[in-house]
Design an enzyme around this catalytic site. Structure first.
Site, PDB file in Angstrom:
ATOM      1  N   THR A  34       0.856  -1.143  -0.150  1.00 23.01           N
ATOM      2  CA  THR A  34       0.057  -0.157   0.004  1.00 23.01           C
ATOM      3  C   THR A  34       0.846   1.322  -0.151  1.00 23.01           C
ATOM      4  OG1 THR A  34      -0.097  -0.001   2.306  1.00 23.01           O
ATOM      5  CG2 THR A  34      -1.883  -0.873   1.076  1.00 23.01           C
ATOM      6  N   SER A 124      16.948  -3.989   8.774  1.00 16.88           N
ATOM      7  CA  SER A 124      18.228  -3.537   9.355  1.00 16.88           C
ATOM      8  C   SER A 124      18.921  -2.392   8.863  1.00 16.88           C
ATOM      9  CB  SER A 124      19.095  -4.896   9.122  1.00 16.88           C
ATOM     10  OG  SER A 124      19.456  -5.354   7.987  1.00 16.88           O
ATOM     11  N   ASP A 169      10.009   2.347   6.601  1.00 20.48           N
ATOM     12  CA  ASP A 169      10.961   1.641   7.452  1.00 20.48           C
ATOM     13  C   ASP A 169      11.532   2.830   8.213  1.00 20.48           C
ATOM     14  OD1 ASP A 169      10.219  -0.778   6.222  1.00 20.48           O
ATOM     15  OD2 ASP A 169      11.860  -1.011   5.229  1.00 20.48           O
TER      16      ASP A 169
END
Length: 394
Positions: A34, A124, A169
């Site tokens: 999305t 990460s 993120d």
């Protein structure tokens, strides 16, 4: 690899650090594919982290030691260029962004490492990028606002590393809140926190340890199909800017023109946005069972409508069906490998981990990696004194 190990490594190489920072990994509870369609996502920062020990060195040189790779990369602030060590470019790119935004960076020594599983889809990379920018900001009192750290982290990955990631993120890495999920509007960057208190349940991630070659090409194809859908819909409904603006009846009306594939991709994104909004209401009410059903619906949409799953992920999800101790599960991430997220009763988690590991190994001859995670605070400073105390208590 824990904070005390990073602290000790810094002391062994450079002496006492000026600052210790922790920067978390993330999960995305629901809201897949999305982000690049201007929609909603529901991530949470988790208690898997990268740790940074850092000090200024009074020069124009930066020395970066990776505890994981046992390697040091040195670069000059006045001559920023990519390294032949791929891991180093996430950090060099972050410094490059800080300087390009007009902030005065000085030379530093840094040791970093942590316990985020590499390649598990827990981001990460954002942890490294934003964690370093945060560290530099604190060390040199640069006054960079959190939203700037987020955007610099994303640009470092887009422009220096060359990975065209969205902003989710980096956003959750910086803005995460303990015991909460964060609903992010990927179009406006407005965000709201929702309690992630699952009572008698815990979050278990199952890493399939596979990454199929279809992942990149299919991801790009899905983006193109969504863009094509918006173009067709916008010709009939000029107010539409992204799939976020499309209602299912509008889509159904244009099925003949869209074609089955484009129709299905658009349909999934529209329904997934609705699932995110509904899931937030369920978390607010403490409706864990309803939230779990949405996870299953999300997975089957990803597998059957968006078509980005794979046999390994479908097996892991199928294993949980008809187990009353598991209220919800889905694949997490771009697809064709990576992790599943599972909401499991606390009293059943040990049995669940053993049973799903055995079944997966028997089926695919791969032993999955299993992680229990909990929602954590975003990137923040850790007191060096706390690290020393932790170390001495071991």
């Amino acid at each position: 690899m824990e904070a005390h190990e990073i602290h000790k490594a810094f002391i062994d190489i450079y002496g006492q650090p000026d600052l210790l920072v922790r920067s978390p990994a993330r999960i995305n509870l629901i809201g897949e594919h999305t982000d690049y369609n201007g929609g909603f996502v529901l991530p949470a920062a988790i208690n898997k982290e990268t740790y940074f020990a850092i000090s200024g060195n009074g020069t124009r040189t930066c020395n970066v030691y990776s505890k994981h790779f046992d390697e040091t990369v040195t670069f000059e602030l006045d001559d920023i260029k990519p390294s032949d060590k791929s891991w180093a470019n996430y950090l060099i790119g972050a410094v490059d962004q800080v300087q390009k935004n007009g902030y005065k960076v000085h030379g530093f020594n840094i040791v970093f490492g942590g316990n985020i599983p590499i390649g598990a889809g827990l981001s990460s990379s954002a942890s490294v990028e934003c964690g370093l920018i945060f560290s530099i900001n604190e060390l040199f009192s640069l006054g960079i606002e959190p939203v700037e750290i987020i955007k610099m982290g994303q640009k470092a990955e887009n422009e220096f590393v060359g990975v065209q990631c969205g902003i989710m993120d980096q956003f959750i890495n910086v803005m995460g809140k303990k015991d909460h999920a964060l609903r992010l509007d990927c179009r406006s960057l407005e965000y709201y926190y929702f309690p992630l208190k699952l009572n008698n349940y815990c979050i278990i991630l199952c890493n399939s340890l596979v990454s199929h070659s279809l992942a990149t090409s299919a991801y790009n194809t899905r983006k193109e199909e969504c863009l094509r859908g918006v173009e067709i819909i916008k010709a009939h409904y000029p107010e539409v800017e992204s799939l976020r603006d499309v209602k299912l009846p509008m889509l159904q009306h244009l099925l003949p023109e869209l074609g089955e594939n484009v129709f299905n991709r658009c349909k999934f994104v529209i329904e997934e946005n609705l699932r995110v909004l509904e899931s937030c209401d369920q978390l607010q009410k403490g409706d864990v069972a309803g939230f779990g059903r949405n996870l299953y619906d999300s997975h089957y949409g990803l597998a059957l409508t968006y078509k980005v799953s794979c046999p390994e992920l479908d097996f892991l999800i199928g294993f949980t069906i008809n187990k009353p101790q598991v209220v919800g599960a889905r694949m997490m991430g771009g697809g064709f490998g990576g992790c599943t997220i599972n909401i499991v009763e606390n009293t059943y988690k040990d049995d669940f981990i053993q049973a799903i590991s055995d079944a997966y190994q028997q089926r695919f001859e791969i032993m999955p990696e299993i992680y229990e995670v909990a929602p954590a605070e975003g990137t923040s400073e850790a007191a060096v004194s706390e690290c020393v105390n932790t170390k001495s208590s071991l």
